[in-house]
Scaffold this active site. Sequence first.
Site, PDB file in Angstrom:
ATOM      1  N   LYS A  22     -40.819 -41.471   7.544  1.00 33.53           N
ATOM      2  CA  LYS A  22     -40.759 -41.183   8.981  1.00 33.53           C
ATOM      3  C   LYS A  22     -41.289 -39.774   9.258  1.00 33.53           C
ATOM      4  O   LYS A  22     -42.011 -39.553  10.241  1.00 33.53           O
ATOM      5  CB  LYS A  22     -39.333 -41.336   9.498  1.00 33.53           C
ATOM      6  CG  LYS A  22     -38.870 -42.792   9.613  1.00 33.53           C
ATOM      7  CD  LYS A  22     -39.671 -43.570  10.641  1.00 33.53           C
ATOM      8  CE  LYS A  22     -39.182 -45.002  10.844  1.00 33.53           C
ATOM      9  NZ  LYS A  22     -40.112 -45.786  11.679  1.00 33.53           N
ATOM     10  N   SER A  69     -36.442 -41.088  13.246  1.00 36.46           N
ATOM     11  CA  SER A  69     -34.986 -41.171  13.084  1.00 36.46           C
ATOM     12  C   SER A  69     -34.438 -39.793  12.721  1.00 36.46           C
ATOM     13  O   SER A  69     -35.139 -38.965  12.139  1.00 36.46           O
ATOM     14  CB  SER A  69     -34.676 -42.162  11.958  1.00 36.46           C
ATOM     15  OG  SER A  69     -33.390 -41.949  11.444  1.00 36.46           O
ATOM     16  N   TYR A  86     -37.199 -43.423   3.039  1.00 34.78           N
ATOM     17  CA  TYR A  86     -37.370 -43.818   4.441  1.00 34.78           C
ATOM     18  C   TYR A  86     -37.543 -42.586   5.334  1.00 34.78           C
ATOM     19  O   TYR A  86     -38.447 -42.521   6.167  1.00 34.78           O
ATOM     20  CB  TYR A  86     -36.151 -44.629   4.876  1.00 34.78           C
ATOM     21  CG  TYR A  86     -36.128 -45.047   6.323  1.00 34.78           C
ATOM     22  CD1 TYR A  86     -36.804 -46.173   6.751  1.00 34.78           C
ATOM     23  CD2 TYR A  86     -35.395 -44.323   7.266  1.00 34.78           C
ATOM     24  CE1 TYR A  86     -36.765 -46.570   8.080  1.00 34.78           C
ATOM     25  CE2 TYR A  86     -35.356 -44.708   8.594  1.00 34.78           C
ATOM     26  CZ  TYR A  86     -36.041 -45.829   9.002  1.00 34.78           C
ATOM     27  OH  TYR A  86     -35.995 -46.219  10.312  1.00 34.78           O
TER      28      TYR A  86
END
Lengths: 328, 328
Positions: B154, B126, B150
């Site tokens: 990633k 992302s 998060y």
Amino acid sequence: MHIMVIGAAGMIGRKLVAALVANGELGGRPIETLTLADIVAPPAPEFGGTVETVAADLSGENVAAGLVARRPDLIFHLAAVVSGEAEAEFEKGYRVNLDGTRALFDAIRLEGVREPYCPKVVFTSSIVVYGEPLPETIEDTYFLTPLTSYGTQKAIGELLLADYSRRGFFDGIGIRLPTISIRPGKPNQAASGFFSSILREPLIGQEAVLPVEESVRHWFASPRAATGFLLHAAEIDTAPLGFRRSLTMPGLAATVGEEIEALRRVVGEKAVKLIRREPNPAVAKIIAGWPQTFNARRASALGFRAETSFDEIIRVHIEDELQNTLPV
Amino acid sequence: MHIMVIGAAGMIGRKLVAALVANGELGGRPIETLTLADIVAPPAPEFGGTVETVAADLSGENVAAGLVARRPDLIFHLAAVVSGEAEAEFEKGYRVNLDGTRALFDAIRLEGVREPYCPKVVFTSSIVVYGEPLPETIEDTYFLTPLTSYGTQKAIGELLLADYSRRGFFDGIGIRLPTISIRPGKPNQAASGFFSSILREPLIGQEAVLPVEESVRHWFASPRAATGFLLHAAEIDTAPLGFRRSLTMPGLAATVGEEIEALRRVVGEKAVKLIRREPNPAVAKIIAGWPQTFNARRASALGFRAETSFDEIIRVHIEDELQNTLPV
């Protein structure tokens, strides 16, 4: 204060412990307790305060929790399987360099859940987090593309350090060390070994092999400067770092030719003649993918300092490793 | 070929499976078997070949090994705890997003030790791997500084993907998705929710709240474009990627004002009137730290394509989510 050094038996670890003992204080606070850990129990230095030495593999069950339960105010985390070994032994490298580091960070987090705790953590990373493609000069905002498992593990350690610090679990700072030169000790098989050995061996009258062109440029700091980086990292206020917790350290960008010229200036032609040219395309190829020069703007602004000439690096080696005398 | 989709019950996962079923082939090879996994068993699509649906938590013991033992030729790994949840539940986020991903990668490696195996792996990352400081336009060589757990997970997944691919354990490609708009479904509490809801709700005659200034700029692609990125990633030869296995996807850089103008052009003033301005400084502050524009040069050169206007994004939503009719 209570300081823990994990990886205290390694080359930089021993020098760091010696400096802590010699200083007796850090950032104006007296050092009362030293906990020294490594995969084998490190030697205990002569020290007025309390010293405990521990044989510990961070990735072992509950090992990190046991260390952290001592609640040191400051933790230096230097322990790692080195680059060549992490490349040769995939699982061992990830277990020690990634799982061990994460176990330490999580043990600190969970100790803080038990009872509030937020130590300072100084984590050693390396310029091998950088890989291709590389510009001639690497800025602080350039992306990390490690080309080894070791570099990958260090880059992951940096990310964890930043996230755990952002979360308030500890106050972390990551130090990307330049290639250490002159590395004391015996010649080894590392691809980077010649950067040190072409100076170290001639300084004691022994022959050394140069496998690459004199035009090869790389990024260096002495073991003394590396120790200084870690002490400075432990002392400074981390507020100016924001969420960017890892810093490329300043260093000396120098070519092999400049190393040799410095050797000539400091100890003369006799030493230089001990360097034997033996081109090794395999080594040259590895080195070609390495960073050459950094613009270590952030670290310099925060007061980190390295040597500015190879003459200085050679003199540091003569002072610190050769009892300030030249046998040749 | 045998394709496994992990995270097949999610919004993108379902669209990806629908596209695979509709196409019946990928890169010229017929799809014979689909294995669809998620934390709850995904719905089985109508499909001429073999379909198996599995409820699986990758971070559970031997779960990844069990999935990989089916030896799919291609694995889409979309499974993740989303940003807000990973921030609220620290341990769960690391367990699912980091340990789960690593368990999958290691299961592939170990399957290959048992019997040679090198599947293609498409990993969704992302643009939240990027944080501050951010230039107005982010180049492919800009550094990753995630500001959430998060984003950290990633970024670590990207590093592992690159190292495991470099080692030859699998053939990995990481796809950094833009913010998906128009996200189908109900309004949610995500800080980014309004980017979709100020279009989605007015399109069905409902009011939507705009919490920020119209000048706010961000980076978008439609769900259809996101599905297209994943299919294209699965089809292309990864040789041109070298060791840089993750790519920022192309997208549309647009302001909130430009979204609203597109809504006016496509469906008219009546819809625009349903957007209620209700400034929310907390949301505005979060959004201010987000990337605005990327120069997705590498991905574009490799043939990845996104929408080039919000008019197009709105039309895609009307076609794919509203059966090509407007209830207003």
